[in-house]
Design an enzyme around this catalytic site. Sequence first.
Site, mmCIF file in Angstrom:
data_model
loop_
_atom_site.group_PDB
_atom_site.id
_atom_site.type_symbol
_atom_site.label_atom_id
_atom_site.label_comp_id
_atom_site.label_asym_id
_atom_site.label_seq_id
_atom_site.Cartn_x
_atom_site.Cartn_y
_atom_site.Cartn_z
ATOM 1 C CD GLU A 316 -3.194 -0.600 0.234
ATOM 2 O OE1 GLU A 316 -3.122 0.503 -0.350
ATOM 3 O OE2 GLU A 316 -4.164 -1.378 0.098
ATOM 4 C CD GLU A 320 -2.544 5.747 0.316
ATOM 5 O OE1 GLU A 320 -2.161 6.039 1.453
ATOM 6 O OE2 GLU A 320 -3.616 5.160 0.072
ATOM 7 N N PRO A 337 -16.168 0.400 16.470
ATOM 8 C CG PRO A 337 -17.971 -1.061 16.719
ATOM 9 C CD PRO A 337 -16.778 -0.519 17.447
ATOM 10 C CD GLU A 375 -2.114 19.494 0.084
ATOM 11 O OE1 GLU A 375 -1.083 20.058 0.530
ATOM 12 O OE2 GLU A 375 -3.262 19.817 0.415
#
Length: 409
Positions: A316, A320, A337, A375
Amino acid sequence: MIATQFDVFLIGLDGVLSSGDEVLSNAVTTVNRLYDQDKQIRFLTNDPRPTRDTIVTRLRDFGIEVTETEIITSAWATAAFLDQQDISTTAVVGSEGLRSELRDAGIDITEDAPEVVVVGADEQTTYLDIQRAARHIDQGAQFVATNSDGAFSTPDGPAPGAGAIVRAVEATVETVPTVIGKPEPLMFEMALDEIAADQQAVVVGDNPATDILGAHRAGLPGVLVADEQHTAPSDSDFRQPDATIGTLAELFTDVTAAWESPQYSWPDEIRPGVGAVVVNETDEVLLVRRADNERWALPTGTVERGEAVDEAIIREMREETGLQISVEQLTGVYSRPHQQVFSYPSGRAVHFITNCFLCTIDAGTLEVDTDEVLEINFFESDDLPADILPMHPRWIVDAIESGAGAAIR
């Protein structure tokens, strides 16, 4: 008692008022007693096959003088939904009762480029019907399901419900439908459409996965009619009833019900996630500002099938930010949650169980993916941007203090 606690009662039919063609003990007497006390009642059923008129006749035969406006079926609710959406044409996989409700709402049933395909339940449904629905959806028709119940009970055992047909179409076209019936909130909202806002309503049903879950998703208390207490895995589980009664008559006993809606949506799925607290040589923390919510956040992602969590965060980060990282240690596992349930524009809500890691940079140059990231920047851990996702400052603190071990929150 529940009977005096509420002004409006949304009562299920099968399993609450009747079983098949047999009325249940004390049900008629209790309903008429509620009417005598000027309570408003709506009778709800997920069965999309009968018309409201058919159910009115049935209830009057039982001894309940009900009107058609007090009957809310998933078929009628589907027709009302399409009417609200200004839909004028639909194809149908379902019963003649469903077709009748759609026609009564002014919706034309056609196989000629319909705007919508409505899928319900009917004993005569064939493979060709599923193929027909799939073809229309593939050609651009909206996919709408009356309800998602996979089965319903019969004296001979379970029979396929609308959900079984819906899932066959869904598997064919790989498209998730808009579902109208319980446990979706829409059907409950329609039931209360002409009820004054200051009237207190309660749902009374026999199925925790449809009646109670649906009640709570709509912000209403839910009373379960059952021989035994239902215990959900967690006290915060939306399927946990606020009260359990053996028969409708117990609405007039010393029992009360209350529900306080939590600040998160009931998740459609649980998904494993990963997050990274990436620090540079001056101990600044890497944050990204995401395009989907325009807020600053730690880099996060999901775990793919067959992938270890440390492999997932390395992948990732590379995708990313363009950085190659090393995973130093696990610093926290987060699943609360109210912080970890996210609702998406599709309408689906996902509960993430996130493994967060302290990471360092090995190589690479920061790259901004304009599709997902607006950004990327480094920040002092004690001077984070004001619009950072609310749970991430805690994750950063846990990572910095991770010598004591991983946090579980």
